[in-house]
Design a protein around this motif. Structure first.
Motif, mmCIF file in Angstrom:
data_model
loop_
_atom_site.group_PDB
_atom_site.id
_atom_site.type_symbol
_atom_site.label_atom_id
_atom_site.label_comp_id
_atom_site.label_asym_id
_atom_site.label_seq_id
_atom_site.Cartn_x
_atom_site.Cartn_y
_atom_site.Cartn_z
ATOM 1 N N ARG A 136 0.813 -1.222 0.000
ATOM 2 C CA ARG A 136 0.000 0.000 0.000
ATOM 3 C C ARG A 136 0.849 1.276 0.000
ATOM 4 O O ARG A 136 0.362 2.346 -0.376
ATOM 5 C CB ARG A 136 -0.927 0.020 1.218
ATOM 6 C CG ARG A 136 -1.986 -1.069 1.189
ATOM 7 C CD ARG A 136 -2.961 -0.923 2.337
ATOM 8 N NE ARG A 136 -3.945 -1.992 2.349
ATOM 9 C CZ ARG A 136 -5.033 -2.029 1.583
ATOM 10 N NH1 ARG A 136 -5.266 -1.027 0.759
ATOM 11 N NH2 ARG A 136 -5.872 -3.032 1.649
ATOM 12 N N ASP A 137 2.095 1.176 0.441
ATOM 13 C CA ASP A 137 2.929 2.374 0.523
ATOM 14 C C ASP A 137 3.914 2.457 -0.634
ATOM 15 O O ASP A 137 4.880 3.210 -0.580
ATOM 16 C CB ASP A 137 3.692 2.402 1.852
ATOM 17 C CG ASP A 137 4.127 3.814 2.223
ATOM 18 O OD1 ASP A 137 3.375 4.763 1.934
ATOM 19 O OD2 ASP A 137 5.225 3.969 2.798
ATOM 20 N N ASN A 138 3.673 1.681 -1.700
ATOM 21 C CA ASN A 138 4.541 1.789 -2.865
ATOM 22 C C ASN A 138 4.300 3.138 -3.539
ATOM 23 O O ASN A 138 3.299 3.811 -3.288
ATOM 24 C CB ASN A 138 4.275 0.641 -3.843
ATOM 25 C CG ASN A 138 5.511 0.219 -4.604
ATOM 26 O OD1 ASN A 138 6.305 1.045 -5.020
ATOM 27 N ND2 ASN A 138 5.678 -1.087 -4.772
ATOM 28 N N PHE A 139 5.229 3.494 -4.425
ATOM 29 C CA PHE A 139 5.107 4.782 -5.113
ATOM 30 C C PHE A 139 3.781 4.814 -5.890
ATOM 31 O O PHE A 139 3.342 3.797 -6.424
ATOM 32 C CB PHE A 139 6.286 4.967 -6.064
ATOM 33 C CG PHE A 139 6.412 6.362 -6.594
ATOM 34 C CD1 PHE A 139 6.903 7.378 -5.791
ATOM 35 C CD2 PHE A 139 6.024 6.665 -7.887
ATOM 36 C CE1 PHE A 139 7.011 8.685 -6.270
ATOM 37 C CE2 PHE A 139 6.127 7.963 -8.375
ATOM 38 C CZ PHE A 139 6.620 8.973 -7.563
ATOM 39 N N PRO A 140 3.120 5.972 -5.951
ATOM 40 C CA PRO A 140 1.807 6.037 -6.605
ATOM 41 C C PRO A 140 1.769 5.438 -8.003
ATOM 42 O O PRO A 140 0.812 4.717 -8.346
ATOM 43 C CB PRO A 140 1.510 7.539 -6.629
ATOM 44 C CG PRO A 140 2.195 8.074 -5.419
ATOM 45 C CD PRO A 140 3.451 7.259 -5.297
ATOM 46 N N THR A 141 2.761 5.705 -8.841
ATOM 47 C CA THR A 141 2.758 5.142 -10.197
ATOM 48 C C THR A 141 2.615 3.631 -10.168
ATOM 49 O O THR A 141 1.831 3.047 -10.923
ATOM 50 C CB THR A 141 4.054 5.532 -10.945
ATOM 51 O OG1 THR A 141 3.932 6.886 -11.395
ATOM 52 C CG2 THR A 141 4.276 4.659 -12.171
ATOM 53 N N ASP A 142 3.380 2.978 -9.314
ATOM 54 C CA ASP A 142 3.340 1.515 -9.232
ATOM 55 C C ASP A 142 1.944 1.035 -8.850
ATOM 56 O O ASP A 142 1.403 0.092 -9.462
ATOM 57 C CB ASP A 142 4.367 1.017 -8.208
ATOM 58 C CG ASP A 142 5.784 1.481 -8.516
ATOM 59 O OD1 ASP A 142 6.006 2.707 -8.560
ATOM 60 O OD2 ASP A 142 6.669 0.636 -8.706
#
Length: 416
Positions: A136-142
């Motif tokens: 859930r805390d991955n970079f927004p693009t991913d």
């Protein structure tokens, strides 16, 4: 004319420690290779956009006057056509721990992530796998790409959660993957906390369930040592404008392990990824090997600047770069504890240097406003919601003195 910024008052003991560390730094002389910016006292955002190298100015002029201006369209046959794979092989050798023939430079990070994720899902389709694992805390693009792919192909997303100041663990991945998992997409270094993932451990856990893993190396390439081939990595993507100093909007790279290339279908079939681009054929026939993952015309101008940084990294070695990175982040944590903790600042980055990347995140509820004021003072970190000020330390261009100046300015802002 804007007045020069006034440097903060750095405590004598901290200034003395910074001076000793700079004097003992074996990479200190390389700071002169970078363009300096008038009015900037401390540039602490190299993990978002690296400084340009002085040599890049001459390289770009040579490109305009030489290959482009003198050779014109003939330059395609004289090197530009091979640039995506040639430069990809250089990145692989210098930074990725990967053999030739598995890496290309093309597209933006977002487009490259989509292409490799979509190709991986296609390769897994016949196995009846319908789940993607991501945190859930991955970079927004991913996350946005995964959400789009899941909606398009009726897939289920299995979301992982990690502590705010840490990252995804092997145990979490092992528990999440199953015979239904098609793809695991994670970042090698968490963009918020700076946590370094256990790439070989997580990759092995996913493989045990028959899943493929796509690693986002955007905050790792040029900051930590990588060993993609030895770690059994399937796929990886990374940007080149952070620690590779390729400049704003520099093209990304994509890695596809040789064992997967023949089975991967290019989801954005363009003429440059065709077996014979100039045949102008009626139907698409993919090129052999990694070249099939190219879509459109190579961004030749965008590729040029990163070559200077790759040459510099190659000359000193990634082991030396990583050693300097550890030392910089350790000093930043030490100074933050001394200067900023009394104001309620919390270090939201792993303390263990083995699992800490090239930036340190500091949390405080006032940091959004503080960051804006720091920029006006010539101290440039960045801010990431909800309360994180990131101190990004590019090993070859950042001094310990800069770290001391930057954190002293933060203390002054908090003191009011």
């Amino acid at each position: 004319m804007t007045a020069a910024p006034i440097p903060p008052a750095v405590p004598e003991s901290i200034a003395a420690r910074a001076a000793i560390l700079d004097a003992e730094d074996p990479l200190a002389a390389h700071r002169d290779a970078f363009v300096t910016t008038e009015g900037v006292l401390a540039y602490l955002d190299g993990n978002s956009l690296g400084r340009p190298l002085k040599a890049t100015r001459e390289r770009l002029v040579d490109l305009v006057d030489g290959a482009w201006g003198d050779r014109l369209i003939r330059a395609w046959d004289e090197g530009w056509m091979d640039a995506p794979t040639e430069l990809g092989d250089t990145i692989a050798r210098v930074c990725l721990g990967a053999a030739p023939g598995q890496t290309i430079v093309a597209d933006s990070t977002t487009v490259m992530l989509y292409k490799l994720a979509r190709a991986a899902l296609g390769a897994q389709a016949d196995a009846g796998r319908d789940e993607i694992v991501i945190d859930r805390d991955n970079f927004p693009t991913d996350r946005f790409i995964v959400e789009g792919l899941a909606a398009e192909h009726d897939l289920t997303i299995r979301w992982l959660s990690a502590p705010h100041d840490d990252g995804v663990s092997v145990a979490q991945v092992a528990e999440a993957v199953s015979e239904r998992t098609a793809l695991v997409l994670l970042s090698a270094i968490a963009y918020r906390s700076g946590h370094v993932a256990d790439i070989p451990g997580i990759t092995a856990a996913a493989h045990d369930a028959g899943a493929l893993v796509l690693w986002d190396l955007s905050h790792a390439t040029g900051a930590v040592e990588l060993a993609l081939d030895a770690d059994g990595v399937d796929l990886a993507v990374g940007c080149t404008y952070k620690y590779l100093n390729g400049g704003p909007g520099a093209p990304a790279f994509g890695y596809v392990a040789r064992r997967h290339q023949a089975a991967f279908r290019q989801p954005i079939q363009g003429w440059m990824g065709a077996a014979d681009p100039f045949a102008m054929g009626e139907a698409y026939q993919p090129a052999s090997g990694i070249r099939r993952m190219i879509s459109g015309t190579p961004p030749v101008l965008g590729m040029a600047p990163m070559r200077d940084m790759l040459e510099l990294i190659d000359s000193v070695g990634m082991a030396a770069v990583r050693a300097k990175s550890r030392a910089l982040t350790a000093f930043a944590v030490e100074v933050a504890e001394e200067l900023l903790a009394p104001y309620g600042v919390v270090v939201a980055t792993p303390r263990d240097p083995e699992v800490r990347g090239g930036h340190v995140t500091l949390d405080h509820p006032d940091f959004k406003a503080v960051t804006a004021r720091l920029w006006e003072r010539g101290v440039i970190p960045d801010f990431r919601p909800p309360h994180g000020l990131r101190v990004g330390l590019s090993p070859l261009s950042t001094s310990f003195h800069e770290v001391a100046v930057g954190l002293a300015a933060i203390a002054e802002e908090l003191a009011g």
